[in-house]
Every structure is written in C-alpha cells, then in structure tokens.
Design an enzyme around this catalytic site. Structure first.
Site, PDB file in Angstrom:
ATOM      1  N   ASN A   9       0.875  -1.175   0.000  1.00 15.76           N
ATOM      2  CA  ASN A   9       0.000   0.000   0.000  1.00 15.76           C
ATOM      3  C   ASN A   9       0.917   1.230   0.000  1.00 15.76           C
ATOM      4  O   ASN A   9       1.496   1.559   1.030  1.00 15.76           O
ATOM      5  CB  ASN A   9      -0.899  -0.027   1.242  1.00 15.76           C
ATOM      6  CG  ASN A   9      -1.739   1.233   1.374  1.00 15.76           C
ATOM      7  OD1 ASN A   9      -1.775   2.068   0.468  1.00 15.76           O
ATOM      8  ND2 ASN A   9      -2.413   1.378   2.508  1.00 15.76           N
ATOM      9  N   LYS A  11       0.132   4.203  -0.243  1.00 17.00           N
ATOM     10  CA  LYS A  11      -0.521   5.374   0.364  1.00 17.00           C
ATOM     11  C   LYS A  11      -0.316   6.613  -0.523  1.00 17.00           C
ATOM     12  O   LYS A  11      -0.248   6.466  -1.747  1.00 17.00           O
ATOM     13  CB  LYS A  11      -0.016   5.579   1.796  1.00 17.00           C
ATOM     14  CG  LYS A  11      -0.166   4.289   2.632  1.00 17.00           C
ATOM     15  CD  LYS A  11      -0.003   4.496   4.106  1.00 17.00           C
ATOM     16  CE  LYS A  11      -0.192   3.166   4.822  1.00 17.00           C
ATOM     17  NZ  LYS A  11      -0.129   3.247   6.265  1.00 17.00           N
ATOM     18  N   HIS A  97      -9.442   1.313   4.873  1.00 11.70           N
ATOM     19  CA  HIS A  97      -8.179   1.480   5.610  1.00 11.70           C
ATOM     20  C   HIS A  97      -8.427   2.401   6.810  1.00 11.70           C
ATOM     21  O   HIS A  97      -9.230   3.331   6.728  1.00 11.70           O
ATOM     22  CB  HIS A  97      -7.107   2.075   4.681  1.00 11.70           C
ATOM     23  CG  HIS A  97      -5.745   1.998   5.287  1.00 11.70           C
ATOM     24  ND1 HIS A  97      -5.308   2.902   6.217  1.00 11.70           N
ATOM     25  CD2 HIS A  97      -4.742   1.101   5.129  1.00 11.70           C
ATOM     26  CE1 HIS A  97      -4.082   2.566   6.608  1.00 11.70           C
ATOM     27  NE2 HIS A  97      -3.713   1.478   5.958  1.00 11.70           N
ATOM     28  N   GLU A  99      -6.839   4.796   7.909  1.00 14.97           N
ATOM     29  CA  GLU A  99      -6.628   6.224   7.622  1.00 14.97           C
ATOM     30  C   GLU A  99      -7.868   6.835   6.972  1.00 14.97           C
ATOM     31  O   GLU A  99      -8.191   8.001   7.212  1.00 14.97           O
ATOM     32  CB  GLU A  99      -5.373   6.382   6.740  1.00 14.97           C
ATOM     33  CG  GLU A  99      -4.097   6.109   7.551  1.00 14.97           C
ATOM     34  CD  GLU A  99      -2.963   5.450   6.782  1.00 14.97           C
ATOM     35  OE1 GLU A  99      -2.978   5.471   5.533  1.00 14.97           O
ATOM     36  OE2 GLU A  99      -2.057   4.897   7.439  1.00 14.97           O
ATOM     37  N   GLU A 169      -5.296  -4.941  10.544  1.00 13.02           N
ATOM     38  CA  GLU A 169      -4.257  -3.931  10.733  1.00 13.02           C
ATOM     39  C   GLU A 169      -4.489  -3.207  12.063  1.00 13.02           C
ATOM     40  O   GLU A 169      -5.270  -2.242  12.116  1.00 13.02           O
ATOM     41  CB  GLU A 169      -4.305  -2.897   9.607  1.00 13.02           C
ATOM     42  CG  GLU A 169      -4.046  -3.455   8.232  1.00 13.02           C
ATOM     43  CD  GLU A 169      -3.477  -2.398   7.287  1.00 13.02           C
ATOM     44  OE1 GLU A 169      -2.406  -2.639   6.732  1.00 13.02           O
ATOM     45  OE2 GLU A 169      -4.088  -1.326   7.123  1.00 13.02           O
ATOM     46  N   GLY A 175       2.658   2.229  10.829  1.00 11.61           N
ATOM     47  CA  GLY A 175       3.608   3.332  10.684  1.00 11.61           C
ATOM     48  C   GLY A 175       4.332   3.687  11.974  1.00 11.61           C
ATOM     49  O   GLY A 175       4.992   4.722  12.061  1.00 11.61           O
ATOM     50  N   SER A 215       3.591  -2.261  10.253  1.00 12.87           N
ATOM     51  CA  SER A 215       5.049  -2.334  10.436  1.00 12.87           C
ATOM     52  C   SER A 215       5.635  -3.692  10.054  1.00 12.87           C
ATOM     53  O   SER A 215       6.596  -4.151  10.671  1.00 12.87           O
ATOM     54  CB  SER A 215       5.439  -1.966  11.876  1.00 12.87           C
ATOM     55  OG  SER A 215       5.049  -0.627  12.158  1.00 12.87           O
TER      56      SER A 215
HETATM   57  P1  13P Z   1       3.136   0.322   7.653  1.00 11.25           P
HETATM   58  O1  13P Z   1       3.638  -0.970   7.035  1.00 11.25           O
HETATM   59  O2  13P Z   1       3.863   1.535   7.185  1.00 11.25           O
HETATM   60  O3  13P Z   1       3.037   0.205   9.149  1.00 11.25           O
HETATM   61  O4  13P Z   1       1.633   0.513   7.121  1.00 11.25           O
HETATM   62  C1  13P Z   1       0.736  -0.527   7.219  1.00 11.25           C
HETATM   63  C2  13P Z   1      -0.477  -0.155   6.467  1.00 11.25           C
HETATM   64  O5  13P Z   1      -1.207   0.736   6.871  1.00 11.25           O
HETATM   65  C3  13P Z   1      -0.748  -0.857   5.212  1.00 11.25           C
HETATM   66  O6  13P Z   1      -2.026  -0.587   4.744  1.00 11.25           O
END
Ligand code: 13P
Length: 252
Positions: A9, A11, A97, A99, A169, A175, A215
């Site tokens: 992803n 982002k 997601h 976010e 997740e 992150g 992560s």
């Molecule tokens: P990270 O791998 O940067 O923690 O992000 C995970 C994520 O949100 C994937 O959709």
C-alpha cells in the site's frame, strides 16, 4: 491450502515518475528472485495506475487501488468509480483502511456499499479492520473488530464473502515501527476466522485470506507469515523500497 497475498500500500507516496521507477524495479527483481506462488499486489495512487498497468503486464504483479466510490458514474466531483478502476487494469481495491476511517469518517455501512461496488466489477476488495491501542487496553478490541466485519461484510452471500481478502491492521502498529507479536497476530486472525465461521460456517471461513498489516518488514515477515492464520501482508512503508518489499515476499 490458502494462497498468500502480499500487497504493497503505497498510500499518498510516489509521483508518476517515481511510481514508474519503483514498478519497473519490482518487475525486474521479482522476475529474478521470486519463485513462490504468492499473489503480489501493488496499490498505487490513482494518478499512477494507468502507467503502472502497462509496466506490470505479464509479470507476477497485480494492480490495486487504495479506495473507490460507491457509484458507477455521475455528479460526484473528485470521486473515482470501480468501473474506472477496472478500465485501467485494477483487480484489487483496498476498502476501509484505518486512515480513511479516521480522516474521511468512513463508516462500516458506507464501506459495505464500497465492498458491493468492488465485487460488482469482479475485483477483489481488501477489507481492512483493526483496533486502536486504547480499545485493546480496554479489552474491547475483539468486539470492535467483529462489529467492523459484521457491519461491512455479513450482508454478502456465501459465494461473495469468499472473494474478499481481509487485512487485520491494528492501528497501533501502523507506521509506528511497533509490530503485533506473532501471538497477538495469530490470536486476532484466528478470532476473525471464527467470527466468519459463526456466520458462514467453517468450510468457508477456512478459505478466507486474512492478511496482517502494521510495520511488517523483512526482519519480521518470516515469523508473522508463518503463523497458521496469517495469509499474507498489507505493507505500507516497506513497500516503498523494492529491495524491502521483495525481501518480504520471499517469506510468503
Ligand atoms: P506500515 O507498514 O507503514 O506500518 O503501514 C501498514 C499499512 O497501513 C498498510 O495498509
């Protein structure tokens, strides 16, 4: 035996030129180094999808988007439909997601409509669920994740639920550099599968692919991906570097 699905992803990262460069690097390294049968997906920004679709043609990589709207067309300024995504070669769409839930207040009910829109165009939704740290500390994380699943997915038929990939997740691991332990990941994946079984039965639940996200990196991918109920990864930061992403895929 469930197939492993490893999705990157990206982002809101990578402009057109950077996307083309990363996709080209991935195609080349994956051709040389990956011989397992994991399904690899890259979920790029909308602005890069069309260009990437021709770069990955004939490779092991499938194309994913990070969001979509519920309607097919019309006066919805700024939105992108699943029909449009399909037309540029997308076959996976991330839905819900954390976010998007947080910054764009997407509700479980709205996400149910997005799931329908993705399935209506024969693409695979990657449905994200997961709790905050405070919910985990209060001990309400299991009920919270179960409600996310029930409210966005449990209207689906027996055949449609099997087309959905679920990504667990935990928000506290996204992150942050903090990864769920293998015990935490396995426990939640098993509970998610049990919740699906409570509605659809064991045979269907056993077929559902449940990815872990938060992560994941080359150093922890092997132990996470070897958990019995972890069927892949949804990778943010580490998917932005070809070397790291490929080193994760090797463990699938
Ligand atoms: P990270 O791998 O940067 O923690 O992000 C995970 C994520 O949100 C994937 O959709």
């Amino acid at each position: 035996m469930r197939k492993k699905v490893i999705a990157g992803n990206w982002k809101m990262n990578k402009n057109l030129e950077e996307s083309q460069k990363l996709a080209t690097e991935l195609v080349n390294i994956i051709k040389d180094e990956i011989n397992n049968n994991a399904q690899i997906v890259i979920c790029a920004p909308f602005t890069s999808l069309y260009a990437i679709s021709s770069i990955i043609k004939g490779s092991k990589i499938a194309l994913g988007a990070q969001n979509c709207y519920t309607k097919n067309s019309g006066a919805y300024t700024g939105e992108i439909s699943t029909e449009m995504l399909k037309s540029v070669g997308v076959s996976y769409v991330i839905i819900g997601h954390s976010e998007r839930r947080e910054y764009f207040t997407e509700s479980n009910a709205f996400l149910a409509e997005k799931i329908n829109a993705v399935l209506a165009h024969d693409m695979t939704p990657i449905f994200c669920c997961g709790e905050t740290l405070s919910q985990r500390e209060q001990g309400i994380h299991i009920d919270f994740v179960n409600a996310q699943l029930s409210e966005s997915l449990f209207h689906l038929s027996d055949s449609d639920i099997q087309k959905v990939v679920i990504a667990y997740e935990p928000i506290w691991a996204i992150g942050t550099g903090v990864t769920a332990s293998t015990a935490q990941a396995q426990e939640m994946h098993e509970l998610i599968r049990k919740h699906i079984a409570s509605k659809y039965g064991n045979d269907i639940a056993e077929k559902i692919i449940i990815q872990y996200g938060g992560s994941m990196k080359p150093e922890n991918a092997k132990e996470l991906l070897s958990c019995k109920d972890v069927d892949g990864g949804l990778i943010g930061g580490a998917s932005l570097k070809a070397r790291d992403f490929v080193d994760i895929i090797k463990n699938a």
